[in-house]
Design a protein around this motif. Structure first.
Motif, PDB file in Angstrom:
ATOM      1  N   SER A   1     -39.889  11.313 -33.853  1.00  0.00           N
ATOM      2  CA  SER A   1     -39.850  12.775 -33.869  1.00  0.00           C
ATOM      3  C   SER A   1     -39.845  13.244 -32.424  1.00  0.00           C
ATOM      4  O   SER A   1     -40.493  12.645 -31.567  1.00  0.00           O
ATOM      5  CB  SER A   1     -41.093  13.311 -34.592  1.00  0.00           C
ATOM      6  OG  SER A   1     -41.270  14.688 -34.377  1.00  0.00           O
TER       7      SER A   1
ATOM      8  N   ALA B   1     -33.789  19.176 -28.564  1.00  0.00           N
ATOM      9  CA  ALA B   1     -33.732  18.712 -29.948  1.00  0.00           C
ATOM     10  C   ALA B   1     -32.391  18.051 -30.247  1.00  0.00           C
ATOM     11  O   ALA B   1     -32.329  16.953 -30.819  1.00  0.00           O
ATOM     12  CB  ALA B   1     -33.963  19.883 -30.900  1.00  0.00           C
ATOM     13  N   ARG B   2     -31.292  18.706 -29.861  1.00  0.00           N
ATOM     14  CA  ARG B   2     -29.970  18.143 -30.129  1.00  0.00           C
ATOM     15  C   ARG B   2     -29.797  16.785 -29.440  1.00  0.00           C
ATOM     16  O   ARG B   2     -29.324  15.810 -30.046  1.00  0.00           O
ATOM     17  CB  ARG B   2     -28.877  19.102 -29.662  1.00  0.00           C
ATOM     18  CG  ARG B   2     -27.463  18.583 -29.961  1.00  0.00           C
ATOM     19  CD  ARG B   2     -26.398  19.495 -29.388  1.00  0.00           C
ATOM     20  NE  ARG B   2     -26.367  20.788 -30.051  1.00  0.00           N
ATOM     21  CZ  ARG B   2     -25.740  21.012 -31.210  1.00  0.00           C
ATOM     22  NH1 ARG B   2     -25.118  20.023 -31.838  1.00  0.00           N
ATOM     23  NH2 ARG B   2     -25.746  22.227 -31.733  1.00  0.00           N
TER      24      ARG B   2
ATOM     25  N   VAL C   1     -31.922  14.051 -31.190  1.00  0.00           N
ATOM     26  CA  VAL C   1     -31.370  13.646 -32.486  1.00  0.00           C
ATOM     27  C   VAL C   1     -30.112  12.810 -32.279  1.00  0.00           C
ATOM     28  O   VAL C   1     -29.883  11.817 -32.981  1.00  0.00           O
ATOM     29  CB  VAL C   1     -31.103  14.887 -33.369  1.00  0.00           C
ATOM     30  CG1 VAL C   1     -30.360  14.492 -34.643  1.00  0.00           C
ATOM     31  CG2 VAL C   1     -32.419  15.577 -33.731  1.00  0.00           C
ATOM     32  N   GLU C   2     -29.301  13.174 -31.309  1.00  0.00           N
ATOM     33  CA  GLU C   2     -28.110  12.367 -30.996  1.00  0.00           C
ATOM     34  C   GLU C   2     -28.494  10.959 -30.553  1.00  0.00           C
ATOM     35  O   GLU C   2     -27.721  10.013 -30.750  1.00  0.00           O
ATOM     36  CB  GLU C   2     -27.282  13.059 -29.918  1.00  0.00           C
ATOM     37  CG  GLU C   2     -26.562  14.317 -30.421  1.00  0.00           C
ATOM     38  CD  GLU C   2     -25.878  15.092 -29.305  1.00  0.00           C
ATOM     39  OE1 GLU C   2     -26.101  14.751 -28.117  1.00  0.00           O
ATOM     40  OE2 GLU C   2     -25.129  16.037 -29.624  1.00  0.00           O
TER      41      GLU C   2
ATOM     42  N   ALA D   1     -33.444  10.325 -32.926  1.00  0.00           N
ATOM     43  CA  ALA D   1     -34.645  10.962 -33.484  1.00  0.00           C
ATOM     44  C   ALA D   1     -34.330  11.514 -34.873  1.00  0.00           C
ATOM     45  O   ALA D   1     -33.259  12.088 -35.099  1.00  0.00           O
ATOM     46  CB  ALA D   1     -35.147  12.068 -32.572  1.00  0.00           C
ATOM     47  N   ALA D   2     -35.263  11.335 -35.802  1.00  0.00           N
ATOM     48  CA  ALA D   2     -35.054  11.770 -37.178  1.00  0.00           C
ATOM     49  C   ALA D   2     -35.687  13.119 -37.475  1.00  0.00           C
ATOM     50  O   ALA D   2     -35.335  13.765 -38.463  1.00  0.00           O
ATOM     51  CB  ALA D   2     -35.627  10.723 -38.138  1.00  0.00           C
TER      52      ALA D   2
ATOM     53  N   VAL E   1     -37.397  16.881 -35.793  1.00  0.00           N
ATOM     54  CA  VAL E   1     -37.647  17.832 -34.711  1.00  0.00           C
ATOM     55  C   VAL E   1     -38.947  18.547 -35.039  1.00  0.00           C
ATOM     56  O   VAL E   1     -39.059  19.210 -36.081  1.00  0.00           O
ATOM     57  CB  VAL E   1     -36.501  18.849 -34.568  1.00  0.00           C
ATOM     58  CG1 VAL E   1     -36.837  19.889 -33.497  1.00  0.00           C
ATOM     59  CG2 VAL E   1     -35.189  18.145 -34.245  1.00  0.00           C
TER      60      VAL E   1
ATOM     61  N   THR F   1     -27.400  19.248 -37.388  1.00  0.00           N
ATOM     62  CA  THR F   1     -27.746  17.826 -37.304  1.00  0.00           C
ATOM     63  C   THR F   1     -28.311  17.274 -38.605  1.00  0.00           C
ATOM     64  O   THR F   1     -28.259  16.063 -38.837  1.00  0.00           O
ATOM     65  CB  THR F   1     -28.788  17.588 -36.201  1.00  0.00           C
ATOM     66  OG1 THR F   1     -29.991  18.307 -36.508  1.00  0.00           O
ATOM     67  CG2 THR F   1     -28.252  18.020 -34.839  1.00  0.00           C
TER      68      THR F   1
ATOM     69  N   ALA G   1     -31.441  17.140 -39.292  1.00  0.00           N
ATOM     70  CA  ALA G   1     -32.741  16.524 -39.024  1.00  0.00           C
ATOM     71  C   ALA G   1     -33.840  17.198 -39.828  1.00  0.00           C
ATOM     72  O   ALA G   1     -33.762  18.390 -40.156  1.00  0.00           O
ATOM     73  CB  ALA G   1     -33.065  16.623 -37.530  1.00  0.00           C
TER      74      ALA G   1
ATOM     75  N   TYR H   1     -37.162  19.110 -40.033  1.00  0.00           N
ATOM     76  CA  TYR H   1     -37.616  20.114 -39.063  1.00  0.00           C
ATOM     77  C   TYR H   1     -39.017  20.589 -39.420  1.00  0.00           C
ATOM     78  O   TYR H   1     -39.251  21.126 -40.508  1.00  0.00           O
ATOM     79  CB  TYR H   1     -36.659  21.308 -39.065  1.00  0.00           C
ATOM     80  CG  TYR H   1     -37.020  22.389 -38.073  1.00  0.00           C
ATOM     81  CD1 TYR H   1     -36.985  22.149 -36.709  1.00  0.00           C
ATOM     82  CD2 TYR H   1     -37.397  23.665 -38.508  1.00  0.00           C
ATOM     83  CE1 TYR H   1     -37.301  23.140 -35.796  1.00  0.00           C
ATOM     84  CE2 TYR H   1     -37.713  24.664 -37.604  1.00  0.00           C
ATOM     85  CZ  TYR H   1     -37.665  24.391 -36.241  1.00  0.00           C
ATOM     86  OH  TYR H   1     -37.988  25.386 -35.339  1.00  0.00           O
TER      87      TYR H   1
ATOM     88  N   GLN I   1     -35.024  19.895 -45.662  1.00  0.00           N
ATOM     89  CA  GLN I   1     -35.245  19.541 -44.258  1.00  0.00           C
ATOM     90  C   GLN I   1     -36.574  20.081 -43.726  1.00  0.00           C
ATOM     91  O   GLN I   1     -37.039  19.634 -42.681  1.00  0.00           O
ATOM     92  CB  GLN I   1     -34.135  20.125 -43.370  1.00  0.00           C
ATOM     93  CG  GLN I   1     -32.764  19.524 -43.558  1.00  0.00           C
ATOM     94  CD  GLN I   1     -31.735  20.243 -42.704  1.00  0.00           C
ATOM     95  OE1 GLN I   1     -30.914  21.004 -43.224  1.00  0.00           O
ATOM     96  NE2 GLN I   1     -31.772  20.020 -41.400  1.00  0.00           N
TER      97      GLN I   1
END
Length: 294
Positions: A76, A85-86, A89-90, A93-94, A96, A115, A117, A119, A164
């Motif tokens: 995270s 965050a972007r 995740v790229e 990271a799963a 945020v 994304t 992800a 959240y 999410q």
């Protein structure tokens, strides 16, 4: 959720894991101790903390995310910035984990929607340098639920799916003291709103005040882990999805105790059937006339 602070000024560990190598090693230790998820953050949100440039936050966080993901961790990223965050995740990271619930950066909801992800939207009223002045509530539980519901509506409007979203009541944020306890005591009300709930009580000031010595001096952060584990047990028993902690082993045990306790509870009793009335239940004669066996 184990905390990996890649900051020089954390309230709880004072920069012990500030270098990428130290942060990765610490994260791997937390995994060995039973963490399911590692929360990597590059900007302190301790009371009074000032913001750091986004370039510094990226430089702190991304190497740690890269290596922990490479080593098989579920990661995270603890950030209020859409750009961080972007990028995280790229890098794999799963989750945020945004202590501002999207209020600090208008672009955050769009990044989360794009994304996919998970959240974590925390209850938040202002940045660390002003949050203690915002501890004003009519009913803290009702107010937090209402303000989190507003964040959910905004996230939905941006295209974020309900599956999410995780909610966090924001212990310690605009809640320096007694306002935290009703949120914990009435946690099932927040759970009942239908979203997974993250609880982050670890080593926070309100626990330090609870454990103050005879002269009223709060217990220091590292002396709050026992109380943190107690909160972890109670939060798990109340239906929390996850607890965010600095010291893993105690809370892992606490959550296991809560699960065993919960699983051993008898099923709720239903209303009497037509064949089972109060008149037909056995009577304790000693209790009925006020006497009890010795």
């Amino acid at each position: 959720m184990g905390v990996v602070n890649v900051t020089p000024d954390s309230f709880s560990d004072g920069g012990r894991w500030f270098t990428p190598g130290a942060a990765v090693a610490h994260g791997l230790t937390l995994l060995e101790q039973g963490a399911d998820l590692l929360d990597v953050g590059g900007e302190s949100t301790r009371p009074g903390a000032r913001r750091v440039p986004v370039e510094d936050e990226l430089a702190r966080v991304l190497p740690v995310v890269d290596e922990l993901v490479r080593r098989g961790a579920t990661v995270s990223v603890d950030t209020t910035r859409a750009a961080v965050a972007r990028a995280a995740v790229e890098r794999g990271a799963a989750v945020v984990n945004d202590v501002s619930g999207g209020l600090a950066d208008d672009a955050m909801a769009g990044v989360v929607a794009a994304t996919g992800a998970v959240y974590v939207a925390m209850h938040w009223r202002g940045h660390a340098d002003v949050m203690d002045d915002l501890d004003r509530y009519d009913d803290v539980v009702a107010d937090v639920r209402r303000e989190l519901a507003a964040r959910v509506r905004a996230l939905r409007e941006a295209g974020v799916r309900d599956e999410q979203i995780v909610l966090d009541p924001g212990l310690g944020f605009a809640k320096p003291g007694a306002s935290n306890w009703p949120l914990l005591a009435r946690l099932p009300e927040l759970v009942a709103d239908g979203f997974p709930v993250l609880v982050g009580a670890s080593r926070k000031r309100f626990l330090g005040h609870l454990l103050a010595d005879a002269d009223g001096h709060p217990a220091p952060p590292l002396a709050r882990d026992g109380a943190t584990a107690a909160v972890s047990a109670l939060a798990a028993a109340s239906g929390a999805w996850c607890v965010r902690v600095h010291e893993i082993a105690g809370s892992v045990d606490a959550v296991r105790v809560a699960a065993a306790w919960r699983d051993a509870r008898p099923a709720p009793l239903g209303p009497p059937t037509d064949d089972e009335t109060m008149d037909e239940l056995p009577v304790d004669e000693d209790a009925a006339d006020g006497r009890r066996p010795q």
